[in-house]
Design a protein around this motif. Structure first.
Motif, PDB file in Angstrom:
ATOM      1  N   LEU A   1       0.729  -1.163  -0.222  1.00 12.61           N
ATOM      2  CA  LEU A   1      -0.015  -0.111  -0.064  1.00 12.61           C
ATOM      3  C   LEU A   1       0.737   1.275  -0.005  1.00 12.61           C
ATOM      4  O   LEU A   1       0.502   2.298   0.328  1.00 12.61           O
ATOM      5  N   SER A   2       1.980   1.016  -0.376  1.00 16.43           N
ATOM      6  CA  SER A   2       3.089   2.170  -0.372  1.00 16.43           C
ATOM      7  C   SER A   2       2.770   3.194  -1.473  1.00 16.43           C
ATOM      8  O   SER A   2       2.003   3.208  -2.271  1.00 16.43           O
ATOM      9  N   HIS A   3       3.312   4.466  -1.220  1.00 17.33           N
ATOM     10  CA  HIS A   3       2.967   5.516  -2.255  1.00 17.33           C
ATOM     11  C   HIS A   3       1.727   5.998  -2.387  1.00 17.33           C
ATOM     12  O   HIS A   3       1.211   6.276  -3.539  1.00 17.33           O
ATOM     13  N   ASN A   4       0.662   5.832  -1.391  1.00 19.92           N
ATOM     14  CA  ASN A   4      -0.570   6.412  -1.607  1.00 19.92           C
ATOM     15  C   ASN A   4      -0.438   7.640  -0.536  1.00 19.92           C
ATOM     16  O   ASN A   4      -0.914   7.683   0.572  1.00 19.92           O
ATOM     17  N   PRO A   5      -0.177   8.717  -1.391  1.00 23.45           N
ATOM     18  CA  PRO A   5      -0.042  10.179  -0.412  1.00 23.45           C
ATOM     19  C   PRO A   5      -1.048  10.599   0.287  1.00 23.45           C
ATOM     20  O   PRO A   5      -1.096  11.234   1.158  1.00 23.45           O
ATOM     21  N   TRP A   6      -2.434  10.313  -0.071  1.00 30.07           N
ATOM     22  CA  TRP A   6      -3.649  10.702   0.646  1.00 30.07           C
ATOM     23  C   TRP A   6      -4.030   9.542   1.636  1.00 30.07           C
ATOM     24  O   TRP A   6      -5.206   9.808   2.303  1.00 30.07           O
ATOM     25  N   LEU A   7      -3.271   8.651   1.769  1.00 27.80           N
ATOM     26  CA  LEU A   7      -3.578   7.613   2.648  1.00 27.80           C
ATOM     27  C   LEU A   7      -3.328   8.091   4.227  1.00 27.80           C
ATOM     28  O   LEU A   7      -2.197   8.328   4.873  1.00 27.80           O
ATOM     29  N   ARG A   8      -4.559   8.411   4.897  1.00 29.32           N
ATOM     30  CA  ARG A   8      -4.658   9.045   6.063  1.00 29.32           C
ATOM     31  C   ARG A   8      -4.897   8.133   7.417  1.00 29.32           C
ATOM     32  O   ARG A   8      -4.640   8.418   8.473  1.00 29.32           O
ATOM     33  N   ARG A   9      -5.607   7.053   7.064  1.00 31.11           N
ATOM     34  CA  ARG A   9      -6.399   6.288   8.235  1.00 31.11           C
ATOM     35  C   ARG A   9      -6.386   4.842   7.687  1.00 31.11           C
ATOM     36  O   ARG A   9      -6.613   4.455   6.742  1.00 31.11           O
ATOM     37  N   VAL A  10      -5.925   4.092   8.690  1.00 29.90           N
ATOM     38  CA  VAL A  10      -5.943   2.453   8.718  1.00 29.90           C
ATOM     39  C   VAL A  10      -6.821   1.954   9.692  1.00 29.90           C
ATOM     40  O   VAL A  10      -6.719   2.163  10.937  1.00 29.90           O
ATOM     41  N   HIS A  11      -8.101   1.575   9.391  1.00 32.42           N
ATOM     42  CA  HIS A  11      -9.023   0.877  10.364  1.00 32.42           C
ATOM     43  C   HIS A  11      -8.266  -0.160  11.452  1.00 32.42           C
ATOM     44  O   HIS A  11      -7.320  -0.842  10.812  1.00 32.42           O
ATOM     45  N   PRO A  12      -8.653  -0.237  12.625  1.00 27.97           N
ATOM     46  CA  PRO A  12      -7.876  -1.092  13.460  1.00 27.97           C
ATOM     47  C   PRO A  12      -8.028  -2.419  13.001  1.00 27.97           C
ATOM     48  O   PRO A  12      -7.213  -3.467  13.530  1.00 27.97           O
ATOM     49  N   GLN A  13      -9.333  -2.930  12.407  1.00 26.06           N
ATOM     50  CA  GLN A  13      -9.381  -4.161  12.076  1.00 26.06           C
ATOM     51  C   GLN A  13      -9.267  -4.448  10.393  1.00 26.06           C
ATOM     52  O   GLN A  13     -10.006  -5.226   9.849  1.00 26.06           O
ATOM     53  N   ALA A  14      -8.472  -3.474   9.859  1.00 30.53           N
ATOM     54  CA  ALA A  14      -8.080  -3.645   8.356  1.00 30.53           C
ATOM     55  C   ALA A  14      -7.534  -4.894   8.078  1.00 30.53           C
ATOM     56  O   ALA A  14      -8.064  -5.269   7.049  1.00 30.53           O
ATOM     57  N   PHE A  15      -6.765  -5.440   8.766  1.00 33.02           N
ATOM     58  CA  PHE A  15      -6.195  -6.608   8.448  1.00 33.02           C
ATOM     59  C   PHE A  15      -6.545  -7.837   9.268  1.00 33.02           C
ATOM     60  O   PHE A  15      -5.432  -8.859   9.392  1.00 33.02           O
ATOM     61  N   GLN A  16      -7.709  -7.775   9.615  1.00 30.14           N
ATOM     62  CA  GLN A  16      -8.320  -8.699  10.623  1.00 30.14           C
ATOM     63  C   GLN A  16      -8.318 -10.079   9.835  1.00 30.14           C
ATOM     64  O   GLN A  16      -8.763 -10.306   8.661  1.00 30.14           O
ATOM     65  N   GLY A  17      -7.827 -11.235  10.523  1.00 31.18           N
ATOM     66  CA  GLY A  17      -7.984 -12.490   9.807  1.00 31.18           C
ATOM     67  C   GLY A  17      -6.863 -12.986   8.816  1.00 31.18           C
ATOM     68  O   GLY A  17      -6.704 -13.960   8.338  1.00 31.18           O
ATOM     69  N   LEU A  18      -5.873 -12.094   8.420  1.00 30.39           N
ATOM     70  CA  LEU A  18      -4.821 -12.278   7.719  1.00 30.39           C
ATOM     71  C   LEU A  18      -3.495 -12.948   8.299  1.00 30.39           C
ATOM     72  O   LEU A  18      -2.505 -12.266   8.543  1.00 30.39           O
ATOM     73  N   VAL A  19      -3.772 -14.005   8.748  1.00 36.48           N
ATOM     74  CA  VAL A  19      -2.828 -14.752   9.567  1.00 36.48           C
ATOM     75  C   VAL A  19      -1.570 -15.342   8.924  1.00 36.48           C
ATOM     76  O   VAL A  19      -0.495 -15.369   9.520  1.00 36.48           O
ATOM     77  N   GLN A  20      -1.782 -15.402   7.610  1.00 36.89           N
ATOM     78  CA  GLN A  20      -0.467 -15.830   6.740  1.00 36.89           C
ATOM     79  C   GLN A  20       0.273 -14.432   6.087  1.00 36.89           C
ATOM     80  O   GLN A  20       1.283 -14.660   5.513  1.00 36.89           O
TER      81      GLN A  20
END
Length: 318
Positions: A164-183
């Motif tokens: 998700l690099s080089h997204n200059p407007w990326l201001r927020r990542v939800h606390p559960q954005a990566f939920q379940g991605l155990v791998q």
């Protein structure tokens, strides 16, 4: 007979009768050599059916080979509508795609790699990866994403690498954005607009090996302490771009490397006041206010006396 002048009832319908099971090809009459035009049409139709059944049709402006569909650098404004059903690697990089329609990946169960870098994406539709259970590598770098919602990677539990690099407007990542991605092993959040990242967003990633967070305007206040403490405890297992991660605020730590901050840096965040402290502060405030009133009173009396003395002096001179 002239067909144009024949009555409708006299027209004979041409049909082809298939041989019965007991018939042999030697008993059937020889129909004669096929017409070249009819043979060409038959071949084209047969080819079309085979392509449709096999699901190997390749979109216009794309190249397809060995389950790899490459539509990169074609100045596309939208995603190609039809892909081979067995696509494993799909590259849509270096285009001008602004949106991806909902359910676009529903039919492509074999998809392993999706490259959407260097486009104009501002968001992705909810449930886009709902059926992409085998997706392992996802590249969304160099876009205009502003946030990562909680349902962005829903059901994509096979993801190993997310960029998700080089997204200059990326201001927020939800606390559960990566939920379940155990791998998930590699996560790149570098060179965005992140000032804060919740610890909850990362602590559910037990397999994380590489984390890139440099190039963001981090605000290294008290809210950053839990994340830094977690990262320091995992620094031996998780490779991070510690040299590129710097604080942009508050002013006292501006420019300092993010990972150079220690518990002493956040000592002020843990200061607590007792009842005696509050009573002392209240007493000092009361004393200061009384002193201020007394000082103003004395200044007023002094100014009045000076005024009278000056007036008396002027009268004596007259």
């Amino acid at each position: 007979m002239n067909i144009a002048s024949a009555p409708v009832g006299s027209l004979q319908t041409c049909c082809c009768q298939l041989p019965k099971m007991g018939d042999t090809w030697s008993q059937l009459p020889w129909p004669g050599p096929p017409h070249p035009a009819m043979l060409l049409v038959s071949l084209l139709l047969a080819a079309g059916v085979m392509r449709s059944d096999a699901g190997t049709s390749c979109p216009v402006l794309c190249t397809c080979h060995n389950q790899v569909v490459d539509c990169s650098s074609q100045r596309l404004f939208s995603v190609p509508p039809d892909l081979p059903m067995d696509t494993r690697n799909l590259s849509l990089a270096h285009n001008r795609i602004a949106t991806v329609p909902p359910g676009y990946l529903t039919c492509y169960m074999e998809l392993r790699v999706l490259d959407l870098r260097n486009n104009s994406l501002t968001e992705l539709p909810p449930g886009l990866f709902l059926h992409a259970k085998r997706l392992a590598h996802l590249d969304l770098s160099y876009n205009n994403l502003s946030h990562v919602p909680a349902d962005m990677f829903q059901e994509a539990h096979g993801l190993v690498h997310i960029d998700l690099s080089h997204n200059p407007w990326l201001r927020r990542v939800h606390p559960q954005a990566f939920q379940g991605l155990v791998q998930l092993r590699d996560l790149d959040l570098s060179y965005g607009g992140l000032a804060f990242l919740s610890l909850e967003a990362l602590e559910g990633l037990p397999g994380l090996v590489t984390l890139q967070i440099g190039g963001n305007p981090w605000v290294c206040g008290c809210t950053m302490e839990p994340l830094l403490k977690w990262l320091r405890n995992r620094i031996q297992r998780c490779t991070a771009d510690s040299q590129l991660a710097e604080c942009r605020g508050p002013p006292e730590v501006e420019g300092a490397p993010l990972f150079s901050l220690t518990e002493e840096s956040f000592k002020a965040c843990h200061l607590t006041l007792t009842l005696d402290d509050y009573l002392f502060i209240a007493f000092v405030g009361f004393v200061v206010s009384i002193a201020s009133v007394a000082t103003n009173f004395l200044l007023g009396i002094t100014a009045n006396c000076c005024h009278r003395w000056s007036k008396a002096s002027e009268e004596e001179e007259i």
